[in-house]
Enzyme design. Structure first.
Site, PDB file in Angstrom:
ATOM      1  N   ASP A   7      28.364  28.840  35.017  1.00 29.08           N
ATOM      2  CA  ASP A   7      29.637  28.268  34.584  1.00 29.08           C
ATOM      3  C   ASP A   7      29.538  27.599  33.223  1.00 29.08           C
ATOM      4  OD1 ASP A   7      32.355  27.797  34.835  1.00 29.08           O
ATOM      5  OD2 ASP A   7      32.094  25.876  35.859  1.00 29.08           O
ATOM      6  N   ASP A  21      30.983  35.567  37.551  1.00 31.08           N
ATOM      7  CA  ASP A  21      31.048  35.031  36.181  1.00 31.08           C
ATOM      8  C   ASP A  21      29.793  35.262  35.349  1.00 31.08           C
ATOM      9  OD1 ASP A  21      33.570  34.111  36.750  1.00 31.08           O
ATOM     10  OD2 ASP A  21      32.987  32.018  36.958  1.00 31.08           O
ATOM     11  N   ASP A  62      40.798  24.357  44.698  1.00 25.30           N
ATOM     12  CA  ASP A  62      40.154  24.358  43.393  1.00 25.30           C
ATOM     13  C   ASP A  62      39.984  22.943  42.855  1.00 25.30           C
ATOM     14  OD1 ASP A  62      40.320  27.142  43.477  1.00 25.30           O
ATOM     15  OD2 ASP A  62      42.281  27.148  42.526  1.00 25.30           O
TER      16      ASP A  62
END
Length: 377
Positions: free
Chosen positions: A167, A205, A357
């Protein structure tokens, strides 16, 4: 601004897995919130291959630092020609019995939202994430999931999520302390895959968000990902490994394919294809079209396919780009291994609907109000 999928995987919990928690003073709207830490923590899974035995929670991993450039050794694998025309996994997906939504359903039978959440979310199979760096326990925890699926003749979905520099230092930062440690962690992860069908969603990701790395760091990460694919497929020839393609609102297909090629996604020794839309909201139609463009640009064997996270994409992505529990979203297509779409191997629920989230509930916790909104929209 494009937001990485890991921002909605968020620190402190693991999608699809039950986390340890303290009941004291907890509002009934949330199920099982763990302590939020700098990086996601996995739920306690059993250290033996049983389906429901309790276990202790592993500690959070240290923050990583970028690894210096180095070479990696390849793992043995099947000859490429054996993989070029593999058919998609058949059968039914596995629902692991330890998840935050199942914990909420068991504990809130009198809640007026119970029937909707139980029938529309809790009954669906979802991915199990392994987001900590805990090499001593990861093999047994993975085996607990894969053996549970094998016992029922169903296909589990597992998500290794411990790449260093995860991230780019954002909300879901963490992972292994370096790429050498990550390679060793993947070896232990692979040892738990068993010998039956399993789908591996390899490091959300890790490719699409590689812009934050230097060219050297990016090359090192991609070498580790290619190695990871080879190791996973060598450990279990029936494992299907998919690489990160981001989503249709992120990188252009040609750019994403070039990075994926460097990461080994075009090689049948490492890869069965790509995944997209993890923890995001883009429509299935947009993802199908995007994934086919990425696959066309990627090249490789004709048998490479794609899997799409459809857990929260029923209304598509918000026009304003909001990523944090945006209002007006709804559940997408149910998880299935039979999509009826060429080159699309599965629709999966990688992000468990209702796990916040960070706006409608504490990051990573199952929040009943959010789940109910998604399921009743």
């Amino acid at each position: 601004m494009v937001v990485a999928a890991s921002l909605v995987v968020v620190a402190g919990a693991v999608a699809g897995v039950l986390a340890a928690f303290d009941d004291g003073g907890r509002a009934s709207d949330e199920a099982g919130p763990p302590e939020v830490s700098a990086s996601p923590r996995p739920a306690p899974l059993p250290e033996v291959a049983t389906r429901s035995a309790p276990a202790t929670t592993a500690s959070a991993p240290p923050s990583p630092s970028p690894s210096a450039r180095r070479t990696t050794t390849s793992a043995p694998s099947e000859p490429a020609k054996k993989r070029e025309h593999r058919t998609a996994v058949a059968g039914r997906l596995y629902r692991h019995p330890d998840s935050q939504v199942l914990e909420w359903v068991r504990s809130h039978s009198g809640d007026p939202r119970h029937a909707v959440i139980a029938s529309r979310i809790a009954e669906q199979p979802a991915a199990v994430w392994f987001a900590d760096y805990a090499p001593d326990t990861v093999t047994a925890r993975v085996a607990a999931v894969t053996s549970g699926g094998a016992a029922l003749g169903r296909v589990p979905v597992v998500v290794p999520y411990a790449i260093p520099g995860r991230d780019c230092g954002g909300h879901s930062q963490g992972g292994a302390p370096g790429l050498d440690a990550y390679d060793a962690w993947i070896d232990r992860f692979a040892a738990g895959l068993g010998s039956d069908e399993v789908i591996v969603v390899l490091e959300p990701d890790s490719v699409a968000q590689a812009e934050c790395l230097s060219a050297g760091e990016r090359a090192d990460r991609f070498a580790s990902l290619a190695r990871a694919g080879r190791v996973l497929k060598a450990a279990n020839p029936r494992a299907r490994v998919y690489f990160d393609a981001g989503h249709s609102g992120w990188n252009a297909p040609g750019k994403q394919a070039a990075w994926l090629r460097q990461a080994g996604a075009a090689s049948p020794e490492s890869s069965d294809g790509i995944f997209s839309n993890v923890s995001n909201f883009h429509t299935t139609a947009d993802e199908v079209a995007y994934d086919r463009r990425v696959l066309d640009a990627l090249g490789g064997p004709a048998g490479l396919g794609a899997v799409i996270d459809t857990s929260r994409n029923g209304n598509g992505a918000p026009a304003d780009g909001e990523w944090c529990d945006p209002a007006g979203r709804k559940l997408g297509r149910a998880p299935t291994l039979s999509t009826g779409e060429a080159r699309i191997d599965a629709y999966l629920w990688v992000k468990l609907p209702g796990e916040s989230d960070g706006c409608k509930g504490r990051p990573g916790t199952f929040t009943a109000s959010y789940a109910y909104d998604l399921a009743s929209s």
